[in-house]
Design a protein around this motif. Structure first.
Motif, PDB file in Angstrom:
ATOM      1  N   ASP A 238       0.682  -1.243   0.206  1.00 35.21           N
ATOM      2  CA  ASP A 238      -0.187   0.631  -0.098  1.00 35.21           C
ATOM      3  C   ASP A 238       0.857   1.634  -0.135  1.00 35.21           C
ATOM      4  O   ASP A 238       1.619   1.724   1.459  1.00 35.21           O
ATOM      5  N   VAL A 239       0.917   2.012  -1.307  1.00 37.30           N
ATOM      6  CA  VAL A 239       1.807   3.518  -0.609  1.00 37.30           C
ATOM      7  C   VAL A 239       0.983   4.180  -1.316  1.00 37.30           C
ATOM      8  O   VAL A 239       0.083   4.053  -1.382  1.00 37.30           O
ATOM      9  N   PRO A 240       0.713   5.455  -0.268  1.00 42.49           N
ATOM     10  CA  PRO A 240      -0.373   6.427   0.479  1.00 42.49           C
ATOM     11  C   PRO A 240       0.504   7.578  -0.885  1.00 42.49           C
ATOM     12  O   PRO A 240       1.514   7.316  -1.062  1.00 42.49           O
ATOM     13  N   GLY A 241      -0.577   7.504  -1.678  1.00 42.71           N
ATOM     14  CA  GLY A 241       0.036   9.250  -3.165  1.00 42.71           C
ATOM     15  C   GLY A 241       0.069   8.707  -3.886  1.00 42.71           C
ATOM     16  O   GLY A 241       1.043   9.591  -5.290  1.00 42.71           O
ATOM     17  N   LEU A 242      -0.105   7.094  -4.217  1.00 42.52           N
ATOM     18  CA  LEU A 242       0.597   6.697  -5.410  1.00 42.52           C
ATOM     19  C   LEU A 242      -0.172   6.842  -6.787  1.00 42.52           C
ATOM     20  O   LEU A 242      -1.636   7.194  -6.586  1.00 42.52           O
ATOM     21  N   GLY A 243       0.473   8.170  -7.443  1.00 43.44           N
ATOM     22  CA  GLY A 243      -0.521   8.330  -8.862  1.00 43.44           C
ATOM     23  C   GLY A 243      -0.610   9.313  -8.718  1.00 43.44           C
ATOM     24  O   GLY A 243      -1.758  10.023  -9.914  1.00 43.44           O
ATOM     25  N   VAL A 244      -0.804  10.379  -7.100  1.00 41.20           N
ATOM     26  CA  VAL A 244      -0.985  12.037  -7.574  1.00 41.20           C
ATOM     27  C   VAL A 244      -0.427  12.431  -8.346  1.00 41.20           C
ATOM     28  O   VAL A 244       0.066  12.437  -8.878  1.00 41.20           O
ATOM     29  N   LYS A 245      -1.846  13.252  -8.352  1.00 41.04           N
ATOM     30  CA  LYS A 245      -1.647  14.035 -10.406  1.00 41.04           C
ATOM     31  C   LYS A 245      -0.614  15.136 -10.812  1.00 41.04           C
ATOM     32  O   LYS A 245       0.077  15.368 -11.270  1.00 41.04           O
ATOM     33  N   LYS A 246      -0.155  15.538  -9.147  1.00 40.46           N
ATOM     34  CA  LYS A 246       0.822  16.629  -9.061  1.00 40.46           C
ATOM     35  C   LYS A 246       2.646  16.139  -9.567  1.00 40.46           C
ATOM     36  O   LYS A 246       3.254  16.622 -10.435  1.00 40.46           O
ATOM     37  N   CYS A 247       2.330  14.672  -8.898  1.00 41.69           N
ATOM     38  CA  CYS A 247       3.513  13.948  -9.084  1.00 41.69           C
ATOM     39  C   CYS A 247       3.792  13.439 -10.444  1.00 41.69           C
ATOM     40  O   CYS A 247       4.971  12.333 -10.857  1.00 41.69           O
ATOM     41  N   ARG A 248       2.833  13.201 -11.107  1.00 42.84           N
ATOM     42  CA  ARG A 248       2.395  11.708 -12.196  1.00 42.84           C
ATOM     43  C   ARG A 248       3.406  11.713 -13.274  1.00 42.84           C
ATOM     44  O   ARG A 248       3.921  10.756 -13.621  1.00 42.84           O
ATOM     45  N   GLU A 249       4.062  12.841 -13.656  1.00 41.41           N
ATOM     46  CA  GLU A 249       4.969  12.734 -14.849  1.00 41.41           C
ATOM     47  C   GLU A 249       6.182  13.133 -14.114  1.00 41.41           C
ATOM     48  O   GLU A 249       7.249  12.755 -15.527  1.00 41.41           O
ATOM     49  N   LEU A 250       6.649  12.875 -13.125  1.00 43.98           N
ATOM     50  CA  LEU A 250       8.403  13.792 -12.466  1.00 43.98           C
ATOM     51  C   LEU A 250       8.524  11.824 -13.001  1.00 43.98           C
ATOM     52  O   LEU A 250       8.646  10.616 -12.972  1.00 43.98           O
ATOM     53  N   GLY A 251       9.841  12.289 -13.344  1.00 45.52           N
ATOM     54  CA  GLY A 251      10.850  10.950 -13.946  1.00 45.52           C
ATOM     55  C   GLY A 251      10.401  10.822 -15.709  1.00 45.52           C
ATOM     56  O   GLY A 251      11.093  10.727 -17.102  1.00 45.52           O
ATOM     57  N   LYS A 252       8.902  10.914 -15.758  1.00 37.47           N
ATOM     58  CA  LYS A 252       8.904  10.430 -17.395  1.00 37.47           C
ATOM     59  C   LYS A 252       9.296  11.346 -18.270  1.00 37.47           C
ATOM     60  O   LYS A 252       9.258  11.596 -19.480  1.00 37.47           O
ATOM     61  N   ARG A 253       8.884  12.512 -17.489  1.00 38.06           N
ATOM     62  CA  ARG A 253       7.792  14.010 -18.157  1.00 38.06           C
ATOM     63  C   ARG A 253       9.969  14.534 -18.970  1.00 38.06           C
ATOM     64  O   ARG A 253      10.331  15.142 -20.194  1.00 38.06           O
ATOM     65  N   ALA A 254      10.793  14.102 -17.972  1.00 36.17           N
ATOM     66  CA  ALA A 254      12.493  14.455 -18.170  1.00 36.17           C
ATOM     67  C   ALA A 254      12.826  13.943 -19.260  1.00 36.17           C
ATOM     68  O   ALA A 254      14.318  13.629 -19.406  1.00 36.17           O
ATOM     69  N   GLY A 255      12.048  12.276 -19.584  1.00 32.67           N
ATOM     70  CA  GLY A 255      12.538  11.787 -20.592  1.00 32.67           C
ATOM     71  C   GLY A 255      13.843  10.833 -20.413  1.00 32.67           C
ATOM     72  O   GLY A 255      14.430   9.644 -21.419  1.00 32.67           O
ATOM     73  N   PHE A 256      13.470  10.058 -19.187  1.00 31.75           N
ATOM     74  CA  PHE A 256      14.458   8.567 -18.517  1.00 31.75           C
ATOM     75  C   PHE A 256      13.844   7.980 -18.807  1.00 31.75           C
ATOM     76  O   PHE A 256      12.488   8.034 -18.944  1.00 31.75           O
ATOM     77  N   PRO A 257      15.124   7.192 -19.639  1.00 31.31           N
ATOM     78  CA  PRO A 257      13.745   5.878 -19.705  1.00 31.31           C
ATOM     79  C   PRO A 257      13.111   4.303 -18.889  1.00 31.31           C
ATOM     80  O   PRO A 257      13.645   4.685 -17.971  1.00 31.31           O
ATOM     81  N   GLY A 258      11.829   3.989 -19.163  1.00 36.37           N
ATOM     82  CA  GLY A 258      11.747   2.979 -18.347  1.00 36.37           C
ATOM     83  C   GLY A 258      10.596   3.063 -18.210  1.00 36.37           C
ATOM     84  O   GLY A 258       9.716   4.503 -18.804  1.00 36.37           O
ATOM     85  N   THR A 259       9.634   2.389 -17.287  1.00 37.36           N
ATOM     86  CA  THR A 259       8.190   2.495 -16.983  1.00 37.36           C
ATOM     87  C   THR A 259       8.464   3.092 -15.523  1.00 37.36           C
ATOM     88  O   THR A 259       8.783   2.632 -14.347  1.00 37.36           O
ATOM     89  N   TRP A 260       7.797   4.503 -15.366  1.00 42.66           N
ATOM     90  CA  TRP A 260       7.827   5.190 -14.584  1.00 42.66           C
ATOM     91  C   TRP A 260       6.327   5.419 -13.190  1.00 42.66           C
ATOM     92  O   TRP A 260       5.493   5.332 -13.818  1.00 42.66           O
ATOM     93  N   THR A 261       6.659   4.689 -11.898  1.00 38.00           N
ATOM     94  CA  THR A 261       5.477   5.029 -10.871  1.00 38.00           C
ATOM     95  C   THR A 261       5.477   6.311  -9.756  1.00 38.00           C
ATOM     96  O   THR A 261       7.151   6.379  -9.592  1.00 38.00           O
ATOM     97  N   ALA A 262       4.997   7.122  -9.786  1.00 33.80           N
ATOM     98  CA  ALA A 262       4.951   8.391  -8.619  1.00 33.80           C
ATOM     99  C   ALA A 262       4.481   8.210  -7.940  1.00 33.80           C
ATOM    100  O   ALA A 262       3.110   7.665  -7.815  1.00 33.80           O
ATOM    101  N   SER A 263       4.896   8.540  -6.715  1.00 33.03           N
ATOM    102  CA  SER A 263       3.596   8.684  -5.376  1.00 33.03           C
ATOM    103  C   SER A 263       4.397  10.428  -5.153  1.00 33.03           C
ATOM    104  O   SER A 263       4.975  11.432  -5.096  1.00 33.03           O
ATOM    105  N   GLY A 264       3.412  11.415  -3.951  1.00 33.83           N
ATOM    106  CA  GLY A 264       3.506  12.315  -3.155  1.00 33.83           C
ATOM    107  C   GLY A 264       2.664  12.179  -1.961  1.00 33.83           C
ATOM    108  O   GLY A 264       1.989  11.631  -1.389  1.00 33.83           O
ATOM    109  N   ASP A 265       2.904  13.811  -1.314  1.00 37.51           N
ATOM    110  CA  ASP A 265       2.515  13.503  -0.094  1.00 37.51           C
ATOM    111  C   ASP A 265       0.955  14.789  -0.752  1.00 37.51           C
ATOM    112  O   ASP A 265       0.659  14.636  -2.076  1.00 37.51           O
ATOM    113  N   LEU A 266       0.289  14.962   0.667  1.00 36.99           N
ATOM    114  CA  LEU A 266      -0.942  14.260   0.313  1.00 36.99           C
ATOM    115  C   LEU A 266      -1.786  15.761   1.075  1.00 36.99           C
ATOM    116  O   LEU A 266      -2.378  15.560   1.165  1.00 36.99           O
TER     117      LEU A 266
END
Length: 419
Positions: A238-266
């Motif tokens: 169970d990961v609190p904040g998984l997929g929260v909108k403000k964090c969703r593109e972190l890593g992916k938007r920077a162009g780093f390769p791979g499948t990224w999952t993001a979480s953040g404070d709520l």
């Protein structure tokens, strides 16, 4: 074995998956007792007057005990405007053997007494924590609930300009039926009531804090099906904040390769935001498919602290040698044994709540944790990766800097996590 992020090294909890999201409005705690006996009438009147009249009387009056007379200890410039005190209010209302309400409000002149480091705020930490959406603050393992409120017009009686206040509250009364989350909700609501009351009395500007209606458990739990502990394979997380909108593109938007999952404070705060993202398997980082190549960026984070929290955050990192100003201009390539292959980059902006610091980190996956000397190309790649992450974080229209209209950004410096 490759490096495993600290937020993935959690103890296994045996049993069914934990339900971490706790919701529920609590607008009135308890049931009224009769006013015809004991100390209830005097105690409620005392509750209404105490702490400069800032306590949420309607919510707490039904919890006041009848069995014993209350005792008040209080001081601060809200109670005695001409006295010398760092506190706006420092107040405790105690019913010996039957509970208490304790609140403290101080001008946020320097550092926040509670930590605001990204790694301590991010959901999924090792310690229990709760947040109330819409409120800047949290309650940690020590059980102390804190919130921060903005005061853009300043607070009276302060030599230095003050743009915020720090409020703590502990309601040690029998909030019925709901257990720990409802107790923490009572703490949050009390702290918010006190903060809003002080801001209104001092006419320090800004919008009142929203009264929270729920708390969220931010502890990340790993679970297994085997009740006797023999099967140590993680079967759920169970990961609190998984997929929260403000964090969703972190890593992916920077162009780093791979499948990224993001979480953040709520917290949904104007004053702080924390995000992290990874390409590693969150249930079993050694089972990531495909396996990241040696030296690939596998974990990133981004955090921002605005207004009265900006210098507090910078000070917290400076004390551990992790501020941009601590080793300004220093640059090394030797990574000692077992030290993290991580680089942080700091930037400063003007955002909706004022002067803001941003900090991003990039972490790579080494083939082992022996001492390693980066080549000039590898060290340069680290810097470029961090800058690419910072640029993408600031430019994301759904990210916190975009939401808070940050502008006039300046890059402040790097911090090598291996030093």
């Amino acid at each position: 074995m490759g490096w495993v992020p600290s937020w993935l090294r959690k103890p296994l909890f045996i049993g069914l998956p934990l339900v971490l999201l706790v919701t529920g409005a609590v607008l009135y705690f308890g049931v009224d007792r009769s006013d015809s006996s004991g100390h209830s009438v005097a105690n409620r009147a005392q509750l209404k007057r105490a702490c400069a009249g800032l306590l949420p009387y309607e919510e707490l009056r039904g919890l006041v005990p009848d069995d014993v007379a209350g005792e008040v200890s209080q001081y601060g410039t809200m109670l005695q405007p001409d006295q010398e005190s760092r506190s706006l209010v420092n107040c405790s209302l105690t019913w010996p053997g039957h509970g208490s309400v304790r609140v403290r409000a101080v001008a946020l002149i320097s550092r926040l007494p509670s930590t605001v480091r990204a790694e301590d705020i991010l959901p999924g930490g090792d310690d229990e924590g709760y947040e109330a959406p819409g409120v800047t603050g949290r309650v940690g393992e020590d059980g102390r609930t804190w919130v921060v409120a903005e005061c853009p017009g300043g607070l009276e009686g302060r030599v230095r300009e003050v743009s915020g206040m720090y409020v703590t509250a502990v309601v040690d009364l029998p909030v019925p039926d709901k257990g720990k989350p409802a107790g923490y909700l009572a703490d949050f609501r009390t702290a918010v009531q006190v903060a809003n009351g002080i801001a209104a009395a001092q006419k320090c500007g800004g919008s009142p804090l929203k009264m929270p209606t729920r708390v969220i458990d931010t502890y990340e739990a790993h679970v297994t099906k085997d009740a006797d502990g023999g099967n140590m394979r993680v079967t759920g997380i169970d990961v609190p904040g998984l997929g929260v909108k403000k964090c969703r593109e972190l890593g992916k938007r920077a162009g780093f390769p791979g499948t990224w999952t993001a979480s953040g404070d709520l917290q949904d705060s104007r004053l702080l935001s924390v995000c992290e993202a990874t390409i590693l398997d969150r249930e079993d980082p050694m089972d990531t498919d495909p396996t990241p190549p040696d030296g690939a960026v596998v974990n990133v984070s981004a955090a921002s602290w605005a207004g009265p929290l900006s210098e507090s955050a910078n000070g917290a990192y400076h004390r551990t040698g992790d501020s941009f100003a601590f080793r300004e201009g220093a640059r090394t390539k030797v990574i000692p044994q077992s030290e993290p292959h991580e680089l942080a980059l700091w930037a400063g902006s003007e955002c909706a709540a004022g002067t803001t610091y941003h900090r991003v980190t990039v972490r790579t996956e080494p083939s082992d944790l022996s001492e390693y000397t980066l080549s000039e190309a590898e060290r340069t790649k680290f810097s470029k990766s961090a800058r690419k992450l910072m640029d993408s974080y600031l430019a994301d229209p759904d990210g916190w800097p975009g939401q808070q209209r940050c502008h006039d950004t300046k890059i402040l410096g790097e911090v090598e996590g291996w030093r």
